[in-house]
Design a protein around this motif. Structure first.
Motif, mmCIF file in Angstrom:
data_model
loop_
_atom_site.group_PDB
_atom_site.id
_atom_site.type_symbol
_atom_site.label_atom_id
_atom_site.label_comp_id
_atom_site.label_asym_id
_atom_site.label_seq_id
_atom_site.Cartn_x
_atom_site.Cartn_y
_atom_site.Cartn_z
ATOM 1 N N ALA A 71 44.357 17.150 95.802
ATOM 2 C CA ALA A 71 43.934 17.456 97.167
ATOM 3 C C ALA A 71 44.654 18.685 97.704
ATOM 4 O O ALA A 71 44.073 19.478 98.458
ATOM 5 C CB ALA A 71 44.180 16.254 98.074
ATOM 6 N N ALA A 72 45.901 18.861 97.309
ATOM 7 C CA ALA A 72 46.658 20.019 97.779
ATOM 8 C C ALA A 72 46.120 21.303 97.154
ATOM 9 O O ALA A 72 45.999 22.341 97.815
ATOM 10 C CB ALA A 72 48.137 19.843 97.452
ATOM 11 N N ARG A 73 45.783 21.237 95.875
ATOM 12 C CA ARG A 73 45.194 22.398 95.202
ATOM 13 C C ARG A 73 43.847 22.745 95.810
ATOM 14 O O ARG A 73 43.505 23.913 95.982
ATOM 15 C CB ARG A 73 45.021 22.122 93.711
ATOM 16 C CG ARG A 73 46.280 22.284 92.894
ATOM 17 C CD ARG A 73 45.945 22.286 91.408
ATOM 18 N NE ARG A 73 45.268 23.494 91.007
ATOM 19 C CZ ARG A 73 45.903 24.573 90.553
ATOM 20 N NH1 ARG A 73 47.208 24.565 90.451
ATOM 21 N NH2 ARG A 73 45.232 25.648 90.212
ATOM 22 N N ILE A 74 43.064 21.718 96.109
ATOM 23 C CA ILE A 74 41.745 21.957 96.690
ATOM 24 C C ILE A 74 41.881 22.664 98.029
ATOM 25 O O ILE A 74 41.176 23.647 98.303
ATOM 26 C CB ILE A 74 40.986 20.613 96.845
ATOM 27 C CG1 ILE A 74 40.614 20.070 95.466
ATOM 28 C CG2 ILE A 74 39.755 20.782 97.718
ATOM 29 C CD1 ILE A 74 40.007 18.670 95.500
ATOM 30 N N ALA A 75 42.793 22.184 98.859
ATOM 31 C CA ALA A 75 42.986 22.821 100.163
ATOM 32 C C ALA A 75 43.393 24.279 100.001
ATOM 33 O O ALA A 75 42.876 25.170 100.683
ATOM 34 C CB ALA A 75 44.032 22.050 100.961
ATOM 35 N N ALA A 76 44.311 24.532 99.081
ATOM 36 C CA ALA A 76 44.770 25.913 98.875
ATOM 37 C C ALA A 76 43.630 26.798 98.391
ATOM 38 O O ALA A 76 43.450 27.931 98.857
ATOM 39 C CB ALA A 76 45.927 25.927 97.872
ATOM 40 N N LEU A 77 42.845 26.266 97.466
ATOM 41 C CA LEU A 77 41.720 27.021 96.930
ATOM 42 C C LEU A 77 40.718 27.375 98.025
ATOM 43 O O LEU A 77 40.247 28.511 98.126
ATOM 44 C CB LEU A 77 41.014 26.181 95.867
ATOM 45 C CG LEU A 77 41.074 26.671 94.434
ATOM 46 C CD1 LEU A 77 40.590 25.597 93.488
ATOM 47 C CD2 LEU A 77 40.254 27.934 94.276
ATOM 48 N N VAL A 78 40.392 26.397 98.850
ATOM 49 C CA VAL A 78 39.393 26.629 99.890
ATOM 50 C C VAL A 78 39.908 27.643 100.899
ATOM 51 O O VAL A 78 39.166 28.541 101.326
ATOM 52 C CB VAL A 78 39.018 25.297 100.578
ATOM 53 C CG1 VAL A 78 38.197 25.556 101.833
ATOM 54 C CG2 VAL A 78 38.268 24.389 99.618
ATOM 55 N N VAL A 79 41.161 27.526 101.283
ATOM 56 C CA VAL A 79 41.715 28.466 102.257
ATOM 57 C C VAL A 79 41.724 29.878 101.682
ATOM 58 O O VAL A 79 41.295 30.840 102.343
ATOM 59 C CB VAL A 79 43.138 28.030 102.665
ATOM 60 C CG1 VAL A 79 43.839 29.152 103.404
ATOM 61 C CG2 VAL A 79 43.079 26.772 103.520
ATOM 62 N N LEU A 80 42.181 30.005 100.449
ATOM 63 C CA LEU A 80 42.254 31.331 99.827
ATOM 64 C C LEU A 80 40.863 31.940 99.680
ATOM 65 O O LEU A 80 40.612 33.080 100.094
ATOM 66 C CB LEU A 80 42.927 31.213 98.459
ATOM 67 C CG LEU A 80 43.226 32.531 97.749
ATOM 68 C CD1 LEU A 80 44.317 33.285 98.474
ATOM 69 C CD2 LEU A 80 43.638 32.288 96.300
ATOM 70 N N ALA A 81 39.943 31.176 99.113
ATOM 71 C CA ALA A 81 38.585 31.690 98.909
ATOM 72 C C ALA A 81 37.892 31.936 100.238
ATOM 73 O O ALA A 81 37.163 32.920 100.393
ATOM 74 C CB ALA A 81 37.779 30.706 98.063
ATOM 75 N N GLY A 82 38.122 31.049 101.190
ATOM 76 C CA GLY A 82 37.452 31.182 102.478
ATOM 77 C C GLY A 82 37.879 32.429 103.218
ATOM 78 O O GLY A 82 37.036 33.178 103.732
ATOM 79 N N ILE A 83 39.168 32.672 103.273
ATOM 80 C CA ILE A 83 39.639 33.867 103.976
ATOM 81 C C ILE A 83 39.157 35.126 103.260
ATOM 82 O O ILE A 83 38.681 36.068 103.885
ATOM 83 C CB ILE A 83 41.176 33.848 104.106
ATOM 84 C CG1 ILE A 83 41.594 32.704 105.033
ATOM 85 C CG2 ILE A 83 41.687 35.185 104.626
ATOM 86 C CD1 ILE A 83 43.086 32.598 105.248
ATOM 87 N N SER A 84 39.257 35.128 101.931
ATOM 88 C CA SER A 84 38.810 36.301 101.178
ATOM 89 C C SER A 84 37.336 36.574 101.433
ATOM 90 O O SER A 84 36.930 37.721 101.671
ATOM 91 C CB SER A 84 39.035 36.079 99.675
ATOM 92 O OG SER A 84 40.391 35.812 99.403
ATOM 93 N N GLU A 85 36.546 35.525 101.375
ATOM 94 C CA GLU A 85 35.098 35.698 101.462
ATOM 95 C C GLU A 85 34.649 36.029 102.880
ATOM 96 O O GLU A 85 33.646 36.703 103.085
ATOM 97 C CB GLU A 85 34.404 34.431 100.972
ATOM 98 C CG GLU A 85 32.954 34.597 100.635
ATOM 99 C CD GLU A 85 32.728 35.463 99.412
ATOM 100 O OE1 GLU A 85 33.711 35.771 98.721
ATOM 101 O OE2 GLU A 85 31.581 35.862 99.179
ATOM 102 N N ALA A 86 35.396 35.534 103.869
ATOM 103 C CA ALA A 86 34.988 35.737 105.260
ATOM 104 C C ALA A 86 35.497 37.058 105.821
ATOM 105 O O ALA A 86 35.128 37.424 106.943
ATOM 106 C CB ALA A 86 35.460 34.569 106.121
ATOM 107 N N CYS A 87 36.310 37.775 105.047
ATOM 108 C CA CYS A 87 36.909 39.011 105.552
ATOM 109 C C CYS A 87 35.865 39.977 106.094
ATOM 110 O O CYS A 87 36.125 40.700 107.062
ATOM 111 C CB CYS A 87 37.726 39.686 104.447
ATOM 112 S SG CYS A 87 39.461 39.177 104.428
#
Lengths: 189, 189
Positions: B146-162
């Motif tokens: 669950a911790a990895r999933i959260a990190a992945l989503v945050v990282l990908a989300g910020i990158s993609e939403a830039c």
DNA sequence: GATCGATCTGACCGATCGGTCAGCATCTGA
DNA sequence: TCAGATGCTGACCGATCGGTCAGATCGATC
């Protein structure tokens, strides 16, 4: 086609059409839609490129058929969201999108990074409107920039990370995403 | 080239090379790297495709030069993360990545959706390792899914939403992303 | 055995891609 | 004045793309 059924049995092997869909799904997941050529798909199936275009009108039609179930669920979610407002709409949107992402994570992964271009195609035009309404509902306070930013990041992040979730079982992925969504979104007073 | 400086003044107009970089950044942001041809860039500058390839060895070289500052900051962040562990590493990674995303959001937006393919190029190979370490640090508990999933989503989300953040001022975007990261990531005990 | 529709093939098409190349201006310094 | 470097062009290249088409194959039906 290669030898289909050594004996004379009927319907031993799945239809070529289904094989094409399966092969396209695999290749799209690895190289993306634009990064996969009709020749790639034909090569994986073991038939000619012309055979692929016999079963499908064009390349877009393959992707559209692969995405149809996910798009259907997205439209249904949009209608359910429209029936609520405020905190209820946010909850419905959050839980509904997590369900969608878990159920269709392999399909969503096919669009990896090609959302913007693909959404501009007429076949997917309405999806853009739906995702805007989804962001509004997730944000809770659409007029507050920080709330919109959080909703955007969560939506984009889950969509983009779907490809990494293929091997995680549903019963583990769903609560993790649900907890993340609840933590990340700004609560509606 | 079009008329450059009506009078004989020297250096009236910025170098063609800089115009090419600027035009490429605009087109990459709109249509992505693969969706932009050298002809597109040349057309926007008002020169020939051959002129573009006179100033840059190839198409990759344009993207590499545009991304160089962001990549430099990413490498520096990676080294700072490596000097910490546990909760401190998570904090450094979260704040550092937000700083990076805010500062270079226009550059990051250029890669929209093409991360996977582009990262496989040798020029960007080390970035994949860096982002894996970044996810580990952000997760805090890398062994907990669950911790990895959260990190992945945050990282990908910020990158993609830039790409959507271009018009939001730094002083508004930074605290919003920081608060989101702190809420979304699982705390390290 | 003739016919017919379904399936599939190889050859081909025009368009576009990234990239190369010979050569033409223009400017500069000896 | 002239040689050479710089900046740039148009023509061209091979590869690849999505897509078309005439015809071969084949199983089922009459």
């Amino acid at each position: 086609m290669l030898v289909r059924g050594v004996t004379g049995m009927a319907r031993v092997v799945p239809e070529t059409r289904d094989e094409i869909l399966a092969a396209a799904a695999r290749r799209f997941a690895v190289s993306g839609y634009r990064g996969t050529s009709l020749q790639d798909i034909a090569g994986e199936v073991g038939c000619s490129k012309a055979a692929v275009l016999y079963h499908f009108a064009n390349k877009d039609a393959i992707l559209t058929e692969l995405m149809a179930p996910a798009i259907g669920m997205l439209q249904a979610l949009d209608e359910r969201i429209a029936a609520h407002s405020g905190a209820a709409a946010q909850r419905v949107a959050g839980e509904g999108f997590v369900d969608l992402a878990v159920r269709f994570r392999r399909e969503i992964a096919l669009l990896r990074g090609e959302f913007p271009e693909l959404l501009q195609q007429p076949a997917f035009a309405h999806i853009q409107r739906i995702s805007e309404r989804l962001i509004e509902a997730l944000a809770g306070h659409p007029e507050r920039p920080a709330a919109r930013i959080a909703a955007l990041v969560v939506l984009a992040g889950i969509s983009e990370a779907c490809g990494e979730f293929a091997d995680i079982p549903d019963e583990e992925l769903r609560p993790a995403l649900l907890a993340l969504v609840r933590r990340a979104l700004e609560p509606v007073d």
